[in-house]
Each structure stands twice: as structure tokens, then as C-alpha cells.
Write an enzyme that holds these catalytic residues in place. Structure first.
Site, short mmCIF file in Angstrom:
data_model
loop_
_atom_site.label_atom_id
_atom_site.label_comp_id
_atom_site.label_asym_id
_atom_site.label_seq_id
_atom_site.Cartn_x
_atom_site.Cartn_y
_atom_site.Cartn_z
N GLU A 1 0.74 -1.09 -0.03
CA GLU A 1 -0.24 -0.08 -0.06
C GLU A 1 0.93 1.30 -0.11
O GLU A 1 0.76 2.11 0.96
CB GLU A 1 -1.02 -0.05 1.16
CG GLU A 1 -2.03 -1.17 1.09
CD GLU A 1 -2.81 -1.28 2.44
OE1 GLU A 1 -2.63 -0.54 3.26
OE2 GLU A 1 -3.54 -2.32 2.67
N GLU B 1 -6.60 -10.52 -1.01
CA GLU B 1 -7.24 -10.35 0.18
C GLU B 1 -8.69 -10.10 -0.08
O GLU B 1 -9.52 -9.30 0.31
CB GLU B 1 -6.98 -9.12 0.86
CG GLU B 1 -5.31 -9.10 1.24
CD GLU B 1 -4.91 -7.90 1.91
OE1 GLU B 1 -5.72 -7.04 2.55
OE2 GLU B 1 -3.52 -7.70 1.83
#
Length: 378
Positions: free
Chosen positions: A165, A270
Site C-alpha cells: 500500500e 485479500e
């Protein structure tokens, strides 16, 4: 998939395996069957394991994971603050258990993660006197952390989420402490360090909202630039924290195609599907985001209505149809959790809600969405 076979899994899985019935013919048959087997010719099917499941030795849940999945990711136990609280002594207890479980069950083991702006002790970004750390010393800390972690599991962990991220939704660099102190080159450095320690590991950049055109384009351009520079980046993780209403599968498909064009493998890292009312205009997985609890934001405390359950099943079906269409571009599809009882979405972005984003319910029974995915492979 025949109706009789579907009924066998649905009606006997819990009784024979999850409730511990031993040495029965049904138990042995069910233990050999999982969603991983239906997709074995397409891509691996994985799940995330929580520290609680590992440390409490949740036998029912671990048996379910072993039967259904052939890839695992640690939800938290390999993040910096879990391994080195306050940036002091290493605590390998849960991480070792995670790797041991994966090896015991011949699984594809993913390490998550090496460098992230969240769940990092504040001390990491300070010098010995408590002031701002220098670029050189933070670089050294990162190198030591990656080297110790990757070397411990060299030859055991198959893939690493190296950097997590680092890109904002608008297609710009996240101004994290890593970026602010070391510059954008911290990403390339992290990949080089990991590769130097374990040259056989598959190295991944992982992020959410990769379906967003601005973010997708930025990440794809980053990958292409890194590849030209000789940075050992092998895959990109599409987190796929999705809503029951969006984003559209056309954007997911566009990202899969773009990543393949950039020369990297796609990992669905995810996956979950949020069924609760949205409290923002755009989806996000930024873990620091929080909203206030109100009853109208938690409408399914007593269970998911049948029409919503069906909508969830259809949503999973349309997502997996895209995955199957592009199976040659995908290394694995990992669910972020196994059962609804353990999903992070019960507490994100509002604590205390009751969510239903996964393939197994709170009693560890397969949901309609699960069977819809099996039907795609009949």
C-alpha cells in the site's frame, strides 16, 4: 458438479470433519475434497490465518483450512509490530506456527508483509534519542528487518508481499514515513534486499483499489519502470476488498489485463465482499479509517436475508467468472479470512458490526456463494 456430490459436501462436511467424527468413510471422503481441488487447473485458492486461530489451535477452523485451501497468508503475525513490538526483541512464536502449519499441509505459503506504513512501532522511525531518524539509518533498519525475516523462512515461504500500500487512490505516492524519509526509491530497495536474501522467492507489490483507473495506471507504470531498472518485482497483489454492489467486474478485468501487459503475475490477495451499507463514497482498505456505530449501519444482526445471500452468491460468481477467463494471468486467489466469525469487516470501518463477506458462515458451514463457485467448475 452433480446434485448428489454437492449434497454430500454440504450435509456431511460439518458432521464428519468439523465436529470431529473420526474414521468414517464420509469423513475420509470429505477430507479429500475442497474448493482448491475444483480450481487446481486454474490457480491456487488461499485464505488468511489469524494469530488467534494459530495460538488457540482452533482445530475445527484449521481442519477446514487444510481441506479447502492450498495457500495461506498470515493476517497479522508477520507484520512489524507483531514480530518486533516497540522495535525491540523478535517474537517468532506465531509466525513459526503459521509456517509449520503450511508446511505440514503442503501449502503455498505467503509472507505478509515486509514494508508497510501501518502496524509499525513508532520507534522504527526515530533515532536513539527519540528524534527523527536519518535516511541512512532507516535504510539500515529496513535492510536488517527484511534480511532477518526472509532468511529465517528462506526455502519455506514461497512468496512475499514485499511492499504494501504505497500508492494513494488518486494515483500518487502515499506520503508515509518510508516515503518521506527515504523517498520513492524505498520500494525498489526493499525488493532488491528481499531478492538478495532469497532469490527463489516470488516478490509482490500489494495494494487495494487496484480496480480504480488512476491507481491501476500508476501501479502499472511503476511496475514497468521497475522492470526496466532491473528491480526484481514478480507480481502485483490485487487485494479485492469489494462491495456487494461494486466495483464492476470490467474494472477488475482491465487490471488483470494491464498487469499481464506489464510482465507480472496477478495475485488476488485479500478477497472479501462487504454486504453491509457503505458509509463512504469510495471503497477503501485504509485500516486507520473509522466511523461511528449506528443500528441502521448494522442491519443483519439476526442473519443475512435470503435475497441478500443470493445477491452475495451472484457477486462471487461474476467475480470468479472473470478470474477463470484470465486464469493464465493469475497465480492465486486468496480470501481474507475463512469464516464470517473472524472477518476483519466485523470491525472495519465500524467496530461491532455483523458482516458476512466470506464463503463459510459462523458455524463453519459452506454458504450458497461457496457452492456457486463449485458449480462454475462442474
Amino acid at each position: 458438479m452433480s446434485i448428489s456430490r454437492r449434497s454430500l459436501i454440504k450435509n456431511s462436511a460439518i458432521a464428519a470433519v468439523l465436529l470431529g467424527i473420526k474414521n468414517s468413510a464420509i469423513a475420509k471422503a470429505v477430507e479429500r475434497t475442497g474448493i482448491k481441488d475444483f480450481y487446481k487447473d486454474d490457480f491456487r485458492i488461499g485464505t488468511a490465518l489469524s494469530t488467534s486461530t494459530l495460538m488457540k489451535n482452533n482445530e475445527a477452523l484449521l481442519a477446514l483450512v487444510a481441506r479447502e485451501f492450498n495457500a495461506i497468508t498470515p493476517e497479522n503475525c508477520m507484520k512489524w509490530e507483531a514480530l518486533k513490538p516497540k522495535d525491540k526483541e523478535w517474537d517468532w512464536t506465531a509466525a513459526d506456527k503459521f509456517v509449520e502449519f503450511g508446511q505440514k499441509n503442503n501449502m503455498y505459503i505467503v509472507g505478509h508483509n515486509l514494508v508497510w506504513h501501518s502496524q509499525v512501532p513508532e520507534d522504527v522511525f526515530k533515532n536513539e534519542k527519540g528524534g527523527a531518524i536519518s535516511k541512512e539509518n532507516l535504510t539500515l533498519k529496513m535492510q536488517n528487518h527484511i534480511t532477518n525475516l526472509v532468511s529465517r523462512y528462506k526455502g519455506k515461504i514461497h512468496a512475499w508481499d514485499v511492499v504494501n500500500e504505497a500508492v494513494e487512490d488518486d494515483g500518487s505516492w502515499r506520503k508515509s514515513p518510508w516515503h518521506n524519509i527515504m523517498g520513492e526509491n524505498f520500494i525498489a530497495q526493499a525488493f532488491h534486499i528481499a531478492n538478495d536474501v532469497d532469490s527463489k522467492a516470488h516478490l509482490i507489490y500489494n495494494d487495494y483499489n487496484t480496480e480504480s483507473p488512476a491507481k491501476r495506471n500508476f501501479i502499472v507504470d511503476m511496475v514497468k519502470r521497475f522492470k526496466k531498472q532491473g528491480v526484481p518485482i514478480h507480481g502485483v497483489g490485487m487485494q479485492e476488498h469489494l462491495s456487494i454492489d461494486g466495483p464492476g467486474v470490467a474494472e477488475i478485468e482491465a487490471t488483470l489485463i494491464a498487469l499481464a501487459g506489464a510482465g507480472v503475475r496477478a495475485h488476488i490477495t485479500e478477497l472479501d465482499v462487504d454486504v453491509l451499507p457503505s458509509v463512504w463514497n469510495l471503497p477503501t482498505a485504509e485500516v486507520s479509517t473509522r466511523f461511528e456505530y449506528t443500528p441502521e449501519r448494522d442491519p443483519y444482526i439476526k442473519g443475512l436475508p435470503k435475497n441478500t445471500e443470493e445477491k452475495l452468491a451472484k457477486r462471487y460468481e461474476e467475480i470468479f467468472k472473470v478470474y477463470l477467463k484470465h486464469h493464465d494471468k493469475i497465480e492465486r486467489v486468496t480470501l481474507w479470512g475463512t469464516a464470517d466469525s473472524e472477518t476483519w469487516l466485523n470491525d472495519f470501518p465500524i467496530r461491532g458490526r455483523t458482516n458476512y463477506p466470506l464463503l463459510f458462515d459462523r458455524k463453519l458451514a459452506p454458504k450458497p456463494a461457496y457452492f456457486r463457485l463449485l458449480d462454475l467448475k462442474k
